[in-house]
Scaffold this motif. Structure first.
Motif, mmCIF file in Angstrom:
data_model
loop_
_atom_site.group_PDB
_atom_site.id
_atom_site.type_symbol
_atom_site.label_atom_id
_atom_site.label_comp_id
_atom_site.label_asym_id
_atom_site.label_seq_id
_atom_site.Cartn_x
_atom_site.Cartn_y
_atom_site.Cartn_z
ATOM 1 N N ALA A 149 29.326 44.528 -35.071
ATOM 2 C CA ALA A 149 29.272 44.225 -36.292
ATOM 3 C C ALA A 149 29.089 45.325 -37.483
ATOM 4 O O ALA A 149 29.689 45.635 -38.358
ATOM 5 C CB ALA A 149 28.085 42.959 -36.741
ATOM 6 N N SER A 150 28.097 46.037 -37.124
ATOM 7 C CA SER A 150 27.882 47.371 -37.830
ATOM 8 C C SER A 150 28.950 48.417 -37.906
ATOM 9 O O SER A 150 29.327 48.960 -38.911
ATOM 10 C CB SER A 150 26.699 48.159 -37.686
ATOM 11 O OG SER A 150 26.497 48.564 -36.576
ATOM 12 N N GLU A 151 29.602 48.589 -36.796
ATOM 13 C CA GLU A 151 30.942 49.412 -36.794
ATOM 14 C C GLU A 151 32.188 48.986 -37.700
ATOM 15 O O GLU A 151 32.478 49.641 -38.365
ATOM 16 C CB GLU A 151 31.337 49.298 -35.332
ATOM 17 C CG GLU A 151 30.968 50.663 -34.623
ATOM 18 C CD GLU A 151 31.398 50.443 -33.073
ATOM 19 O OE1 GLU A 151 32.618 50.081 -32.913
ATOM 20 O OE2 GLU A 151 30.673 50.949 -32.014
ATOM 21 N N SER A 152 32.238 47.654 -37.445
ATOM 22 C CA SER A 152 33.269 46.949 -38.263
ATOM 23 C C SER A 152 32.958 46.953 -39.610
ATOM 24 O O SER A 152 33.981 47.082 -40.620
ATOM 25 C CB SER A 152 33.787 45.765 -37.874
ATOM 26 O OG SER A 152 32.523 44.783 -37.599
#
Lengths: 156, 261
Positions: A149-152
């Motif tokens: 989630a934090s990547e996207s």
């Protein structure tokens, strides 16, 4: 029937019975396994033991070197204290580390013991300080999802 | 009507309590008078022949077939999970812990237990036991006690033979016929079968069953009505009571032995 014939057959029966017992003891069971009745007890504290059970094996380099004897909850540190009895023929350095591992994907959990480099050896009653807790699947998946989630989120 | 029902319940209770008491006294008597069995090993050996050796064929053959079936069924299920090698563990644990002692004891009760009851019942109905007493020969010491100890000694050996044959049967069907890896079959079995926890407990079970079956068979024979019908009923009761006792004791023993670990 003649006495000798009965004796012969009873002999055959009793021999077969004891052969059966020996077969069960040595070929089916593992009476050749070292007994951990004599040995020394070391403890280790884990944040989370997952599904570890008493009598689970303690392995070093894949070889069974002991068994879990007792698992208790330490109310002072709020961690689990695991006592394991190691065979007396096995000697480990004092700075060895233990981690809770799983045999196969769905297998039972065991304790892996990795030797350290200290010259002093573990003795009865010692506590192993370096521990690594069991991998809890939900936590790992949660971490993975969080990272994704934090990547996207960063891409946008 | 109502009163008759209560009377029937009362009679059942009194009979049941009488039977428990008489049976316990009988077994106490058997054990107390067992000196002669060991002083004259010939009597004892003949009874081992009668109870053990003659049961050997049925034990070996049924053990083999139980193992074959367990191996086949275990393999069919386990191969779906890609762990066909674990079939050795499955066969060994189910035989050593439960099936070996229980099925061997059931077979023993129907093969040897019924024969013991019939023998003593017929000796009683044809007054052979009384004749022995007239000749100052104690029928307990001469007939009943050797039978008890012979059967008691044979039972664990028969159970061990049953388990061993079953495991060999499982090996035959899965390794030799189907082609599961033989090394993995044995090593997985050895890794999971504990000598103390599994094998010794199985032997303890068969010792308890041996005691129960022999005690029931001898008591029913000794207690039967001395008529043809009485003997036939006693034989039936031996098989039924033994089977129930074995299964109930097995549950109790399993609950004690294999839980809490």
């Amino acid at each position: 029937m003649a006495r000798g014939t009965i004796d012969l057959w009873v002999g055959i029966f009793v021999t077969a019975g004891f052969l059966g017992l020996l077969f069960l003891a040595f070929k089916v069971g593992s009476a050749t396994n070292f007994s951990v009745a004599e040995g020394y007890v070391v403890t280790a504290e884990f944040d989370n033991i997952g599904g570890l059970k008493t009598k689970a094996p303690v392995k070093s380099a894949g070889v069974v070197v002991g068994r879990i004897e007792k698992i208790v909850f330490n109310n002072r540190t709020l961690r689990a204290t695991v006592s394991m009895r190691l065979g007396k023929q096995f000697e480990f350095p004092r700075d060895s580390s233990v981690s809770i591992l799983t045999a196969g994907l769905l297998g039972e959990q065991y304790v892996g013991l990795d030797g350290g480099g200290d010259v002093e050896l573990l003795v009865d009653g010692d506590q192993i300080v370096l521990t690594q807790s069991a991998m809890v699947l939900e936590k790992v998946i949660g971490q993975f999802l969080f990272n994704k989630a934090s990547e996207s989120g960063g891409d946008k | 009507m109502f009163q008759r029902g209560v009377v029937a319940i009362g009679r059942l209770t009194v009979n049941g309590i009488w039977k428990i008491g008489a049976g316990t006294a009988f077994i106490g008597n058997v054990i107390a008078r067992s000196k002669m069995t060991f002083a004259r090993p010939r009597l004892f050996i003949n009874e081992i022949y009668f109870a053990g050796t003659l049961s050997l064929i049925i034990i070996v053959v049924s053990g083999l077939f139980v193992g074959l079936v367990l191996g086949l069924q275990g393999y069919e299920t386990l191969k779906r999970y890609g762990s066909a090698e674990a079939v050795g563990t499955l066969v060994a644990l189910s035989l050593v812990r439960e099936l070996g002692p229980v099925v061997a004891a059931l077979l023993f009760a129907s093969r040897a237990g019924s024969a013991m009851t019939a023998k003593i019942g017929i000796m009683k109905s044809s007054d052979q036991l009384s004749a022995m007493e007239m000749m100052a020969v104690d029928p307990f010491q001469r007939v009943i006690t050797p039978m008890f100890w012979g059967g008691f000694f044979s039972m664990p050996l028969l159970a061990a033979i049953f388990s061993a044959m079953g495991i060999l049967g499982g090996y035959l069907i899965t390794v030799v016929v189907i082609g599961v890896d033989g090394g993995a079959f044995w090593s997985q079995m050895q890794a999971s079968v504990d000598f103390q926890g599994d094998i010794l407990n199985g032997i303890y079970k068969s010792i308890v069953f041996g005691f129960a079956v022999n005690a029931i068979a001898l008591f029913e024979g000794f207690d039967c009505l001395p008529t043809a019908e009485g003997v036939s009923r006693a034989v039936t009761r031996t098989v039924v009571t033994s089977a129930l006792a074995i299964l109930a004791l097995d549950f109790v023993l399993t609950a004690f032995m294999f839980t809490g670990a």
